[in-house]
Design a protein around this motif. Structure first.
Motif, PDB file in Angstrom:
ATOM      1  N   SER A   1     -52.728  59.973 -12.982  1.00  0.00           N
ATOM      2  CA  SER A   1     -53.604  60.992 -12.805  1.00  0.00           C
ATOM      3  C   SER A   1     -54.836  61.348 -13.707  1.00  0.00           C
TER       4      SER A   1
ATOM      5  N   SER B   1     -48.568  55.857 -10.695  1.00  0.00           N
ATOM      6  CA  SER B   1     -49.415  56.537 -10.488  1.00  0.00           C
ATOM      7  C   SER B   1     -49.660  56.784 -12.213  1.00  0.00           C
TER       8      SER B   1
ATOM      9  N   GLY C   1     -54.998  65.359 -15.889  1.00  0.00           N
ATOM     10  CA  GLY C   1     -53.956  66.555 -15.644  1.00  0.00           C
ATOM     11  C   GLY C   1     -53.464  66.416 -14.479  1.00  0.00           C
ATOM     12  N   LYS C   2     -54.072  65.768 -13.434  1.00  0.00           N
ATOM     13  CA  LYS C   2     -53.548  66.152 -11.959  1.00  0.00           C
ATOM     14  C   LYS C   2     -53.328  64.633 -11.385  1.00  0.00           C
ATOM     15  N   PRO C   3     -52.790  64.855 -10.951  1.00  0.00           N
ATOM     16  CA  PRO C   3     -51.967  63.180  -9.702  1.00  0.00           C
ATOM     17  C   PRO C   3     -52.826  63.524  -9.057  1.00  0.00           C
ATOM     18  N   ALA C   4     -53.309  61.231  -9.222  1.00  0.00           N
ATOM     19  CA  ALA C   4     -54.605  61.046  -7.893  1.00  0.00           C
ATOM     20  C   ALA C   4     -54.058  59.861  -7.363  1.00  0.00           C
ATOM     21  N   THR C   5     -54.202  60.359  -6.240  1.00  0.00           N
ATOM     22  CA  THR C   5     -54.705  59.298  -5.177  1.00  0.00           C
ATOM     23  C   THR C   5     -55.739  58.490  -4.736  1.00  0.00           C
TER      24      THR C   5
ATOM     25  N   LEU D   1     -63.608  60.995  -8.446  1.00  0.00           N
ATOM     26  CA  LEU D   1     -62.427  61.694  -9.314  1.00  0.00           C
ATOM     27  C   LEU D   1     -63.322  61.333 -10.821  1.00  0.00           C
TER      28      LEU D   1
END
Lengths: 503, 329
Positions: free
Chosen positions: A312, A310, A315-319, A329
Motif C-alpha cells: 500500500s 501486497s 494508505g491505498k492498496p497499490a498494484t 506512485l
C-alpha cells in the motif's frame, strides 16, 4: 615443516582504493582456514592474488617455504593452488567434462581431442567426490549446486594442494551444504589446505580450524575456531570506530504511513516480508550479500513480480506491475549500479536530470524546452551542491559522489515521495559520503520517506531511524536506531535451523 | 544474488540448437517441395546444380563467419577479404605466371593473414570485433582496387584454373550427378571445419570463448593467442571462397565483394547460430545458406521481380530468428 602457503605483507591498490594493506596470511596443509570480514574487507582480493588473478603491489608469497611469483592462473595451477570463484566461472554451452579440463585437454599432435579420456577422467573425479553428475551434460542444464560441484571437481583435477572457496554455499540449500562439507572434510583428511570464505557463522564453527578476520583491507587477527566465541569474531569483524555523530531520530508518532508492505515473497530470494515506512522516516536495511534486500527493493519498485503479498502506498492498496507504475506512485529506486542502471554517462548533467521527466519539458511535437530544463537543472545543482562546471558537463567526468547527486536530482524532479537508496555510497570517497548522508537526512526532514540498503554497518547506523535486518530472504528483525552492531550481525546471520526447509 | 536468481529460474531445456536446425531443415524441404510444385523448371537436375553452384561461394563465406560468430565476435570483412584473396590469386597466376597450386595456396594464406590481422586488432589493440572488421572491410576493398588499378584480372593464361569451380570430378565418375567442383569444395571444407570445431582444441576454445571468455582466461587458456588463431582459420576459409569465386568468374573482380558479408551472416543466423556466441553448427549454416539460394532461385524461376526477392530474403531472416525465439520460450 614450513606452512603450505605464507603470504607476507601483501599490498594492493586499485585506482582510488587501497584494497590491501600489508596483509599476512598462512595456510597449513590439512586445515580449513576461514577468511572472514565485511563486504569490501579485502578477502576476495587477497585470494585473487594468491590464485594469480591479480598481482600484488608489494609483499611475498612462499609456497612450501620457497618464494614464488604467481604471474597468472596457470602459474597458480602449477603450484597446486586452485580457486573457486564467487560467481561460477563455467562455460554454459560446454559439457561438464569439457569445462573441467578446459585448457588442459588431452590431444594428439594434430590437436584432435580425446573426448573419451575427458569423460572418463571427469567420471573418476566425481567418483572420488562421491557425486553423481553426468560428464556429458551441458553445464547450462545443471542446477547451481551441481555447477558448484563441477567447479570443485575442476579444482581437484589440478591435483590442488591449496583450494580456495569464495562463498561456496551462497546458492546452496541445507542438504547441498552438508554434501559440500563432507567433501571439504575429506579433502582436509587428504592433506589439502582449504581457504574458506563465508559470512555464515554457523558454517565457520562447523568446518574451520582457524579463522582469520580482515577489515578495511587490513588483517585484524587469526584465531583458533574451536576456542573463540562467535561474539568475539563478530566484534573483530565490525570493530571499527564510528566517528560520525549518531542520527537525531525525529518523533514520528502520528506521522502517516507512506508505504506498507505485507507478506511480500518471491521464490527463495524474498520470503514473507512485512514492514511499514512512515513519512519522514529513514529505514535502514542491513544484511549480508545475498540476503534479499536488493531483490525486495526490486519487488517494491516493480522491476520483478512478486509471488505473493501486497503493497500500500500512502494508505491505498497499490498494484505495481512495472517500474513505470512505481514512478507514477512516487517511488524512486536508486540502483547500487548507478553507472549501468542509473545514468547516461555520455550525456550532460542537464539531460540526465531531465531524462525521466521529458514529458514535462517538451511540447506536443516532442520539442524539448531546453531553457526550462536548464533552469531546473541549475536549481538542483545549487540545491544539492553538485560540483560541476556547468549543467552541460558530461556526467562521466564527475566524481562518484556528484554522479550520485545527479541520480538523486533525477528522482526528485519526478516528485518521488519514497526513495529507495541501494548502496548509496558504494565507490564514493569518505568526504563525499558525509555529504550524501546529510543530503539523505535533509530529504527525510523535508518529508520524504527513505529506505537505505547498505552492506556497511556504520552507514546503516549513521543514517537509520530504524534498522531492518534480513537474512536469506527473510526479515529477521527490526531494531531501533543505534542498535548494537553485534545484535544486527546476529540477526543477519540467523539462518533457518530446520535443515532442508529451504529446498 | 544473481546465483540465487539462477537457482530459482525454471530450467529451460535447450537442445543446443538442434531444434533450430530441425526447423531450418524442415523449412528447406518445405521450400523445395513448394517450388517444385509451382514450377517444373525448378525441379530439374540442372536447376538443382545451379542452386548448389550459387551456394558454393556464399556457403564458404558463411562457414567462415560461423567460426567467428561462435566466439561471440563478428567478421564484416569476409566479403572484401574474399575479393582481396581472389586478387592475390590473380597477381600470382596472371601477373607473375606462377603455377596454379602456388596461386591457390597464396590466396588461402593471404586469407589467413587478413584473419590474423583482424584477430590482432581485436586482442592486442582491444578494438571491438565489429569495428576492427569494419575497418578491415574497407581497407581490403581499397587495396583490391589499388592493386588492380580497378580493373579485373583474368585467368586466361592459367588454363585449368576455372575447373576448380566449374569442372566436376563427381560428374566424371557419375554422369548423372554433375556436381560442380565448387560445391564439392564447399562440402569438404564444411566437413573439415565441423571436425575442427567439434574434435580439436581450437574448436573447443572457439565455443569456450563465446560461452564465457573470462572463465576461459581464468582457467589458464591463452585467450588472445587462440582468438587470433580462430580468426586466421576463418580467414583461410574466406581465402578458399576467394579462389572458388575467381575460378567461377575466370577473373578477380576488385569491385565485387561488399554485401557478401551480410548474406553470409544471414545464412549463419538462419542456421541457428547465436550471435551472442557459444552456440552454433556448420550443418545449420549450410542449411541456412541453402535456404537463401533456394529462395532466390525459386523466386527468379517464378518470375518474381528482383526487388521482391530482396524483400523476401529480409523477411526470411526476421522470420527464422523469430521462430527460434518462439521455440526457446
Amino acid at each position: 615443516m614450513p606452512d603450505l602457503i605464507q603470504m607476507q605483507a601483501i599490498d594492493k591498490s586499485f585506482p582510488g582504493v587501497r584494497a590491501l594493506r600489508s596483509v599476512d596470511f598462512t595456510l597449513r596443509a590439512g586445515e580449513v582456514h576461514a577468511l572472514m570480514g565485511e563486504n569490501g574487507a579485502g578477502k576476495s582480493t587477497l585470494m585473487k592474488i594468491l590464485s594469480g588473478v591479480y598481482q600484488p603491489d608489494a609483499g611475498t608469497i612462499l609456497v612450501d617455504g620457497k618464494a614464488q611469483s604467481i604471474g597468472g592462473p596457470r602459474a597458480a595451477q602449477a603450484l597446486g593452488i586452485a580457486i573457486i570463484h564467487q560467481e561460477l566461472m563455467l562455460m554454459r554451452d560446454l559439457t561438464v567434462a569439457q569445462n573441467i579440463f578446459i585448457g588442459r585437454e588431452r590431444r594428439n599432435m594434430f590437436g584432435v581431442l580425446d573426448e573419451a579420456w575427458l569423460n572418463a577422467s571427469a567420471e573418476a573425479i566425481f567418483a572420488q567426490m562421491k557425486v553423481k553428475i553426468d560428464p556429458r551434460a551441458r553445464v547450462a542444464d545443471l542446477s547451481v549446486a551441481q555447477a558448484q560441484m563441477v567447479e570443485i571437481a575442476k579444482a581437484l583435477s589440478y591435483k590442488s594442494r591449496a583450494l580456495i572457496m569464495d562463498e561456496p554455499t551462497a546458492a546452496l540449500n541445507a542438504k547441498e551444504v552438508s554434501e559440500l562439507f563432507a567433501i571439504v572434510a575429506r579433502l582436509r583428511g587428504e592433506g589439502v589446505g582449504v581457504v574458506y570464505i563465508s559470512h555464515r557463522m554457523d558454517e565457520i564453527r562447523q568446518i574451520s580450524d582457524r579463522v582469520t578476520v580482515m577489515r578495511d583491507g587490513a588483517l585484524v587477527g587469526t584465531v583458533a575456531a574451536a576456542d573463540t566465541p562467535i561474539e568475539k569474531i563478530i566484534s573483530m569483524m565490525v570493530g571499527r570506530e564510528i566517528s560520525d555523530a549518531p542520527p537525531i531520530v525525529p518523533n514520528l508518532a502520528g506521522a502517516p504511513k507512506a508505504l506498507e508492505v505485507r507478506n511480500l515473497s518471491r521464490g527463495r530470494a524474498v520470503r514473507d516480508v512485512s514492514f511499514d515506512l512512515q513519512r519522514g522516516e529513514i529505514l535502514g536495511f542491513a544484511g549480508l550479500m545475498g540476503a534479499g534486500r536488493t531483490e525486495l527493493a526490486r519487488l517494491i519498485f516493480g522491476a520483478d513480480r512478486p509471488d505473493g503479498g501486497s503493497i500500500s502506498v500512502a494508505g491505498k492498496p497499490a498494484t505495481i506491475a512495472s517500474p513505470a507504475d512505481a514512478v507514477r506512485l512516487g517511488i524512486g529506486y536508486l540502483s547500487e549500479d548507478r553507472k549501468h542502471l542509473g545514468l547516461a554517462l555520455g550525456m550532460d548533467v542537464r539531460a540526465n536530470i531531465g531524462l525521466t521527466a521529458m514529458a514535462r519539458f517538451s511540447d506536443s511535437f516532442g520539442r524539448i524546452d531546453e531553457a526550462a530544463l536548464g533552469r531546473v537543472a541549475q536549481d538542483y545543482i545549487a540545491q544539492l551542491a553538485i560540483r560541476t562546471p556547468s549543467d552541460a558537463q558530461e556526467v562521466r567526468l564527475l566524481s562518484g559522489g556528484n554522479q550520485q547527486k545527479v541520480v538523486i536530482a533525477k528522482w526528485l524532479l519526478r516528485d518521488c515521495d519514497i526513495l529507495i537508496f541501494d548502496e548509496p555510497t558504494r565507490g564514493i570517497d569518505v568526504g563525499a559520503k558525509a555529504e550524501i548522508y546529510t543530503l539523505i537526512q535533509g530529504l527525510a526532514a523535508a518529508g520524504k520517506s527513505i529506505i537505505v540498503i547498505s552492506s556497511e554497518l556504520p552507514e546503516v547506523l549513521r543514517l537509520s531511524h530504524r534498522i531492518a535486518v534480513m537474512c536469506e530472504g527473510r526479515l529477521t528483525g527490526i531494531l531501533p536506531a543505534q542498535a548494537a552492531q553485534e545484535h544486527i550481525m546476529a540477526l543477519a546471520t540467523q539462518r533457518e535451523t530446520t535443515a532442508g526447509a529451504a529446498a | 544474488m544473481t546465483s540465487q536468481d539462477a537457482a530459482e529460474k525454471p530450467k529451460s531445456k535447450d537442445l543446443s540448437g538442434a531444434g533450430q536446425k530441425l526447423l531450418a531443415f524442415a523449412s528447406l524441404i518445405a521450400l523445395i517441395v513448394a517450388f517444385s510444385l509451382l514450377s517444373e523448371n525448378f525441379r530439374t537436375v540442372t536447376n538443382m546444380m545451379n542452386i548448389l553452384q550459387a551456394t558454393s561461394v556464399i556457403g564458404l563465406l558463411a562457414v567462415s563467419a560461423t567460426i567467428v560468430i561462435i566466439t561471440g565476435g563478428i567478421d564484416l570483412s569476409v566479403g572484401t577479404a574474399m575479393t582481396f584473396t581472389a586478387v592475390t590469386a590473380g597477381m600470382l597466376l596472371t601477373w607473375l605466371g606462377l603455377p596454379i597450386a602456388v596461386g591457390v595456396i597464396g590466396a588461402i594464406l593471404m586469407g589467413a593473414l587478413t584473419g590474423l590481422a583482424s584477430g590482432a586488432f581485436i586482442t592486442k589493440m582491444r578494438i571491438p570485433p565489429f569495428i576492427a572488421t569494419l575497418g578491415m572491410m574497407l581497407v581490403l576493398k581499397g587495396l583490391s582496387l589499388i592493386l588492380t588499378g580497378t580493373k579485373p584480372i583474368y585467368f586466361n593464361d592459367s588454363p585449368g584454373f576455372t575447373s576448380i569451380a566449374q569442372g566436376s570430378v563427381i560428374g566424371a565418375l557419375l554422369p548423372a550427378f554433375p556436381v560442380p567442383n565448387g560445391v564439392l569444395i564447399l562440402f569438404i571444407v564444411a566437413a573439415a571445419v565441423a571436425y575442427i570445431l567439434n574434435r580439436t582444441v581450437l574448436g573447443r576454445y572457439t565455443y569456450a570463448l563465446g560461452s564465457n571468455e573470462e572463465a576461459a582466461r581464468l582457467s589458464g587458456v591463452n585467450v588472445d593467442a587462440w582468438k587470433m588463431a580462430i580468426y586466421a582459420l576463418a580467414g583461410a576459409v574466406t581465402g578458399i571462397a576467394g579462389v572458388v569465386l575467381a575460378a567461377r568468374l575466370n577473373s578477380a573482380q576488385p569491385a565485387l565483394g561488399q554485401g557478401y558479408e551480410l548474406e553470409a551472416i544471414a545464412a549463419v543466423v538462419i542456421g541457428g547460430t547465436s550471435l551472442a556466441g557459444g552456440r552454433g553448427t556448420i550443418l545449420g549454416t549450410l542449411i541456412g545458406a541453402l535456404i537463401m539460394s533456394v529462395m532466390t532461385n525459386g523466386l527468379r524461376i517464378l518470375s518474381v521481380a528482383p526487388e521482391w526477392q530482396i524483400v523476401a530474403t529480409g523477411a526470411i531472416i526476421i522470420g527464422a530468428v523469430y521462430a527460434d525465439s518462439l521455440r526457446k520460450k
